[in-house]
Design a protein around this motif. Structure first.
Motif, mmCIF file in Angstrom:
data_model
loop_
_atom_site.group_PDB
_atom_site.id
_atom_site.type_symbol
_atom_site.label_atom_id
_atom_site.label_comp_id
_atom_site.label_asym_id
_atom_site.label_seq_id
_atom_site.Cartn_x
_atom_site.Cartn_y
_atom_site.Cartn_z
ATOM 1 N N SER A 150 0.833 -1.202 0.000
ATOM 2 C CA SER A 150 0.000 0.000 0.000
ATOM 3 C C SER A 150 0.869 1.255 0.000
ATOM 4 N N ASN A 151 0.444 2.244 -0.779
ATOM 5 C CA ASN A 151 1.111 3.543 -0.771
ATOM 6 C C ASN A 151 0.255 4.599 -0.085
ATOM 7 N N ASP A 152 -0.704 4.141 0.719
ATOM 8 C CA ASP A 152 -1.615 5.044 1.405
ATOM 9 C C ASP A 152 -0.862 5.788 2.515
ATOM 10 N N PRO A 153 -0.856 7.134 2.510
ATOM 11 C CA PRO A 153 -0.152 7.873 3.566
ATOM 12 C C PRO A 153 -0.772 7.674 4.946
ATOM 13 N N LEU A 154 -2.025 7.238 4.988
ATOM 14 C CA LEU A 154 -2.705 6.991 6.266
ATOM 15 C C LEU A 154 -2.824 5.492 6.525
ATOM 16 N N PHE A 155 -1.887 4.721 5.999
ATOM 17 C CA PHE A 155 -1.976 3.265 6.116
ATOM 18 C C PHE A 155 -2.065 2.814 7.573
ATOM 19 N N VAL A 156 -1.162 3.286 8.411
ATOM 20 C CA VAL A 156 -1.121 2.839 9.810
ATOM 21 C C VAL A 156 -2.415 3.194 10.524
ATOM 22 N N VAL A 163 -8.950 -2.783 12.164
ATOM 23 C CA VAL A 163 -8.693 -3.922 13.052
ATOM 24 C C VAL A 163 -9.325 -3.683 14.418
ATOM 25 N N GLY A 164 -9.343 -2.432 14.863
ATOM 26 C CA GLY A 164 -9.997 -2.122 16.128
ATOM 27 C C GLY A 164 -11.479 -2.449 16.101
ATOM 28 N N LEU A 165 -12.134 -2.244 14.957
ATOM 29 C CA LEU A 165 -13.549 -2.607 14.827
ATOM 30 C C LEU A 165 -13.741 -4.117 14.946
ATOM 31 N N THR A 287 -10.594 1.031 4.152
ATOM 32 C CA THR A 287 -9.346 0.271 4.250
ATOM 33 C C THR A 287 -8.255 1.015 3.483
ATOM 34 N N PRO A 288 -6.974 0.782 3.785
ATOM 35 C CA PRO A 288 -5.911 1.416 3.002
ATOM 36 C C PRO A 288 -5.952 0.944 1.545
ATOM 37 N N THR A 289 -5.368 1.722 0.668
ATOM 38 C CA THR A 289 -5.305 1.326 -0.737
ATOM 39 C C THR A 289 -4.522 0.026 -0.880
ATOM 40 N N TYR A 290 -4.913 -0.799 -1.850
ATOM 41 C CA TYR A 290 -4.286 -2.100 -2.115
ATOM 42 C C TYR A 290 -4.286 -3.001 -0.878
ATOM 43 N N SER A 291 -5.311 -2.914 -0.070
ATOM 44 C CA SER A 291 -5.361 -3.712 1.164
ATOM 45 C C SER A 291 -6.721 -4.376 1.314
ATOM 46 N N SER A 292 -7.196 -4.995 0.240
ATOM 47 C CA SER A 292 -8.499 -5.647 0.298
ATOM 48 C C SER A 292 -8.512 -6.801 1.292
ATOM 49 N N THR A 341 -7.882 -12.610 14.331
ATOM 50 C CA THR A 341 -6.983 -12.853 15.457
ATOM 51 C C THR A 341 -5.794 -11.896 15.522
ATOM 52 N N LYS A 342 -5.386 -11.327 14.414
ATOM 53 C CA LYS A 342 -4.191 -10.493 14.392
ATOM 54 C C LYS A 342 -4.504 -9.078 14.883
ATOM 55 N N THR A 343 -3.664 -8.573 15.773
ATOM 56 C CA THR A 343 -3.784 -7.180 16.186
ATOM 57 C C THR A 343 -3.103 -6.282 15.162
ATOM 58 N N ALA A 344 -3.377 -4.989 15.250
ATOM 59 C CA ALA A 344 -2.734 -4.052 14.323
ATOM 60 C C ALA A 344 -1.220 -4.081 14.493
ATOM 61 N N GLU A 345 -0.748 -4.217 15.728
ATOM 62 C CA GLU A 345 0.694 -4.264 15.962
ATOM 63 C C GLU A 345 1.330 -5.470 15.293
ATOM 64 N N GLN A 346 0.659 -6.626 15.363
ATOM 65 C CA GLN A 346 1.198 -7.825 14.725
ATOM 66 C C GLN A 346 1.225 -7.688 13.205
ATOM 67 N N ILE A 347 0.190 -7.072 12.645
ATOM 68 C CA ILE A 347 0.150 -6.876 11.194
ATOM 69 C C ILE A 347 1.273 -5.953 10.743
ATOM 70 N N LEU A 348 1.443 -4.859 11.449
ATOM 71 C CA LEU A 348 2.485 -3.895 11.073
ATOM 72 C C LEU A 348 3.878 -4.496 11.259
ATOM 73 N N ALA A 349 4.061 -5.294 12.304
ATOM 74 C CA ALA A 349 5.362 -5.941 12.508
ATOM 75 C C ALA A 349 5.650 -6.936 11.396
ATOM 76 N N SER A 350 4.632 -7.678 10.950
ATOM 77 C CA SER A 350 4.821 -8.622 9.850
ATOM 78 C C SER A 350 5.188 -7.908 8.559
ATOM 79 N N LEU A 351 4.524 -6.788 8.288
ATOM 80 C CA LEU A 351 4.858 -6.022 7.083
ATOM 81 C C LEU A 351 6.257 -5.432 7.173
ATOM 82 N N ALA A 352 6.665 -5.032 8.368
ATOM 83 C CA ALA A 352 8.020 -4.496 8.540
ATOM 84 C C ALA A 352 9.071 -5.560 8.246
ATOM 85 N N ARG A 353 8.812 -6.799 8.697
ATOM 86 C CA ARG A 353 9.757 -7.889 8.402
ATOM 87 C C ARG A 353 9.814 -8.167 6.909
ATOM 88 N N LEU A 354 8.662 -8.101 6.227
ATOM 89 C CA LEU A 354 8.652 -8.314 4.782
ATOM 90 C C LEU A 354 9.469 -7.247 4.072
#
Length: 363
Positions: A150-156, A163-165, A287-292, A341-354
């Motif tokens: 995603s290139n969405d500036p508001l991705f996080v 995910v909070g919903l 949702t963020p762009t390219y994040s279906s 099951t995934k929290t926002a922190e876990q998702i962002l950490a996984s993307l950071a590793r990628l």
């Protein structure tokens, strides 16, 4: 008359050795050969004669004598198989490294990726050996996965919002994942299919006749898995407005409605904005762009595609739409919500590793 023959060496077990032998006998993953040897040693340690032990475990007296002697000489290590004779390995570490480096950093001439045959020709090894090296290092050149960052500036912020919903939905409200499956085609195969038979899968012709398309609108309730659906021949803001009207009539008036939607242009037209302003209990979360993958209704679309559309045979759009309605009706009779099951922190950490892996690969 005194017994003749070589006296047997005394076989005594320590507490630790007996415990280990009994564990190997009981363990499901032990080989049958190892379990047999353990039983032989345990019975010999109880003072039982070799011939009696052989009858009990179902082997020859010579086999009992062999493993009794091996244990006395080498203890637990003696129960392992000795190295087998034969030619030592001829594949060097340098050859293995060459195959791995070439697989990761090069491509074959006139091809986009390596095959075992091409790598065998390049390295001088057999295709079987190349396959073994690739398996050992987890390399699969024939496979490729897709991704879109995603290139969405508001991705996080959007990830935390959506995910909070899912993980902590608001009280006195429903969370609906809304999207459209457009261009659903009514396809009729040019010839009847051959049914599945023992030893032969179902066979279908590769060509078909198109009889038109429809769009499936769906709103998945994340709490109970029920889905509100509608079909329309066109995919415009007017059709989305009609679908929102249907949602408004089916959701009880005392509940707020939180809609998870993607950034498709139809969702942001003046018509939709005006409708949302006139219905203040509706709240849209994009949702963020390219994040279906963040929209749970996409998983529901995958199920209806797998169960109905991949092998469907429809001679008209009306027949297709009727099947879509019947499939959704059957789903709602026994809905199955998707558990996030995934929290926002876990998702962002996984993307950071990628991203780190991509950056390292690029250098």
């Amino acid at each position: 008359m005194a017994r003749r023959g070589r006296p047997k060496a005394v076989l005594e077990l320590t507490r630790e050795e007996r415990d280990q032998l009994e564990r190997w006998v009981r363990r499901a993953r032990s080989s049958q050969a190892l379990a047999l040897r353990c039983r032989i040693v345990l019975r010999c340690a109880d003072g039982v004669d070799n011939k009696v032990v052989a009858q009990e475990v179902g082997c020859s007296a010579m086999t009992v004598g062999k493993w009794r002697r091996r244990f006395v000489e080498h203890r637990l290590d003696g129960l392992c198989d000795e190295p087998r004779p034969g030619r030592p390995p001829v594949i060097t570490v340098e050859q293995v490294e060459e195959v791995v480096v070439a697989t990761l950093e090069q491509t074959p001439p006139n091809a986009t990726h390596w095959s075992r045959a091409k790598m065998a020709e390049r390295s001088g090894l057999s295709a079987t050996t190349v396959g073994q090296v690739w398996k050992a290092f987890g390399l699969k050149p024939h496979r490729a996965d897709g991704f879109k960052l995603s290139n969405d500036p508001l991705f996080v912020e959007k990830v935390y919002d959506v995910v909070g919903l899912y993980l902590d939905p608001p009280e006195s409200a429903v969370v609906l994942c809304v999207d459209e499956k457009s261009q659903v085609q009514a396809l009729a195969r040019s010839q009847p299919a051959f049914p599945m038979m023992p030893g032969m899968p179902e066979r279908r012709t590769h060509d078909y006749v198109r009889h038109g398309t429809t769009t499936l609108f769906a709103a998945l309730d994340t709490a109970d898995g029920k889905v509100i659906t509608a079909t329309h021949r066109r995919h415009r803001s007017q059709e989305l407005k009609k679908f929102l009207d249907k949602i408004d009539t089916q959701v009880p008036d005392h509940l707020d409605v939180h809609l998870v939607m993607d950034n498709y242009q139809t969702h942001k037209t003046p018509t939709i904005k005006t409708w949302l302003a006139a219905h203040p209990r509706f709240h849209v979360h994009f949702t963020p762009t390219y994040s279906s993958w963040l929209n749970q209704v996409e998983r529901w679309f995958a199920l209806i595609t797998q169960d109905l559309l991949q092998r469907s045979d429809h001679r008209s759009v009306q027949a297709l739409e009727e099947d879509l309605r019947q499939w959704a009706k059957a789903w709602n009779a026994d809905p199955r919500p998707f558990v996030w099951t995934k929290t926002a922190e876990q998702i962002l950490a996984s993307l950071a590793r990628l991203l780190q892996r991509i950056n390292r690969a690029g250098h």
